[in-house]
Design an enzyme around this catalytic site. Sequence first.
Site, PDB file in Angstrom:
ATOM      1  N   GLU A  40       0.974  15.559  11.457  1.00  0.00           N
ATOM      2  CA  GLU A  40       0.138  15.464  10.256  1.00  0.00           C
ATOM      3  C   GLU A  40       0.147  16.762   9.454  1.00  0.00           C
ATOM      4  O   GLU A  40       0.134  16.738   8.226  1.00  0.00           O
ATOM      5  CB  GLU A  40      -1.303  15.080  10.629  1.00  0.00           C
ATOM      6  CG  GLU A  40      -1.467  13.621  11.016  1.00  0.00           C
ATOM      7  CD  GLU A  40      -0.988  12.670   9.925  1.00  0.00           C
ATOM      8  OE1 GLU A  40      -1.215  12.933   8.739  1.00  0.00           O
ATOM      9  OE2 GLU A  40      -0.338  11.660  10.274  1.00  0.00           O
ATOM     10  N   CYS A 195       4.218   1.480  -3.072  1.00  0.00           N
ATOM     11  CA  CYS A 195       3.423   1.904  -4.230  1.00  0.00           C
ATOM     12  C   CYS A 195       3.801   3.353  -4.565  1.00  0.00           C
ATOM     13  O   CYS A 195       2.967   4.255  -4.558  1.00  0.00           O
ATOM     14  CB  CYS A 195       1.921   1.776  -3.921  1.00  0.00           C
ATOM     15  SG  CYS A 195       0.914   1.900  -5.403  1.00  0.00           S
ATOM     16  N   CYS A 202       5.934  -3.639  -6.845  1.00  0.00           N
ATOM     17  CA  CYS A 202       4.778  -4.532  -6.739  1.00  0.00           C
ATOM     18  C   CYS A 202       5.141  -5.902  -6.149  1.00  0.00           C
ATOM     19  O   CYS A 202       4.333  -6.506  -5.434  1.00  0.00           O
ATOM     20  CB  CYS A 202       4.118  -4.711  -8.104  1.00  0.00           C
ATOM     21  SG  CYS A 202       3.516  -3.150  -8.767  1.00  0.00           S
ATOM     22  N   CYS A 205       4.573  -5.993  -2.556  1.00  0.00           N
ATOM     23  CA  CYS A 205       3.321  -5.402  -2.097  1.00  0.00           C
ATOM     24  C   CYS A 205       2.337  -6.483  -1.644  1.00  0.00           C
ATOM     25  O   CYS A 205       2.126  -7.477  -2.349  1.00  0.00           O
ATOM     26  CB  CYS A 205       2.699  -4.587  -3.227  1.00  0.00           C
ATOM     27  SG  CYS A 205       1.126  -3.856  -2.769  1.00  0.00           S
ATOM     28  N   CYS A 211      -4.435  -6.581  -7.260  1.00  0.00           N
ATOM     29  CA  CYS A 211      -4.307  -5.201  -7.744  1.00  0.00           C
ATOM     30  C   CYS A 211      -4.548  -5.114  -9.260  1.00  0.00           C
ATOM     31  O   CYS A 211      -3.836  -5.736 -10.056  1.00  0.00           O
ATOM     32  CB  CYS A 211      -2.909  -4.679  -7.416  1.00  0.00           C
ATOM     33  SG  CYS A 211      -2.603  -3.055  -8.127  1.00  0.00           S
TER      34      CYS A 211
HETATM   35  S1  SF4 Z   1       0.610  -4.162  -6.576  1.00  0.00           S
HETATM   36 FE1  SF4 Z   1      -0.720  -2.416  -6.964  1.00  0.00          FE
HETATM   37  S2  SF4 Z   1      -0.951  -1.431  -4.992  1.00  0.00           S
HETATM   38 FE2  SF4 Z   1       0.795  -2.778  -4.850  1.00  0.00          FE
HETATM   39  S3  SF4 Z   1       2.590  -1.546  -5.375  1.00  0.00           S
HETATM   40 FE3  SF4 Z   1       1.899  -2.496  -7.252  1.00  0.00          FE
HETATM   41  S4  SF4 Z   1       0.538  -0.995  -8.143  1.00  0.00           S
HETATM   42 FE4  SF4 Z   1       0.743  -0.432  -6.002  1.00  0.00          FE
END
Ligand code: SF4
Length: 353
Positions: A40, A195, A202, A205, A211
């Site tokens: 870390e 992200c 996205c 994601c 989001c």
């Molecule tokens: S949907 Fe939102 S959280 Fe996911 S990658 Fe895109 S901007 Fe980032």
Amino acid sequence: MAIIHSTQFQKLILQWFDLHGRKHFPWQKNKTPYRVWVSEIMLQQTQVNTVIPYYENFMHEFPDIKSLARAREDKVLHLWAGLGYYSRARNLHRAAKMVMEEFGGKFPDNLEDLQALPGVGRSTAGAIFSIAYNQQAAILDGNVKRVLARFQGITEPINNKNIEALLWQHAERYTPKQRAADYTQAMMDLGATICVRSRPQCMQCPLIKYCAAHQENLTHLIPAKKAGRELPVRTATFLVLQKDERILLRKRPPMGIWGGLFSFPEISGEPLKENIQAYCRQKLNIPVTKYQPLKSFRHTFSHYHLDIHPVIIPVKRMPTRIMEDGQQIWYNPHEPESVGLPKPVQLIMRALR
Ligand code: SF4
């Protein structure tokens, strides 16, 4: 933005982690609090791929907290050389001694004691606590800040104190009690691989449906930062004093830039003959009749650029007086010693080889 409950958020994140999370880093094998802590600290400010070879070398030399606490600081800095932000290495070393002396050699297993260790802030303590002990603790490193700011559609600068406090509230709210280690790793992974800062992926994601930044087409505007100022430029001449094969290096003071590392004597400004001669005569008691400039280059710190002009100065005989305080060494680039060298010094040594 569709409303999401924290349990749903956690479920999406953990399902994604099971399929796509990163599970094969060296610090994820033989997991101990010590190994997690070192990883870390190394990962603060530094990318995973850069960290891995440093981490493996470090673990080879210092497999446990006892060996790190007993090590010479020069040796620790040597293994850190090139990773940058050297206060991290000095803090690791100090913290290892603290664990041995104040915690009887047992690595802290609560958030309060973790945060008492030098170099461990709130987010790092949360990461160690959740990953090493699988206990509920929020993190808010740069990656997680970006994910949460986008997810919540926060367009104000994220380095604003109030916004940071708000992001901590979201981080706390979403962090689960169960599978805390996986969740923390998942949030880091999501920020590092999906992200990402520019062009977030996205479509891959797990949070896409909820989001705000994605729904409102704001991903390119978030995270916003307070307008930064342009970095100032400083200039330095590095005096590469060379006697036979060896180069004079000095240990820098413990605080400040490259604290505790070995570097060349230097003067500020470009390499002007009268300045070089005056410095060498007054500070080192060496007459300089000739010197040879090497290629200049720029090194960038977080708060300024340093334009470096190295010059090689051949030395026939070094007055012993300057070696007296024990802070100088004659370094042989062909048989390097285990001392920490800042990146620009390493580059110059490589050029000399
Ligand atoms: S949907 Fe939102 S959280 Fe996911 S990658 Fe895109 S901007 Fe980032």
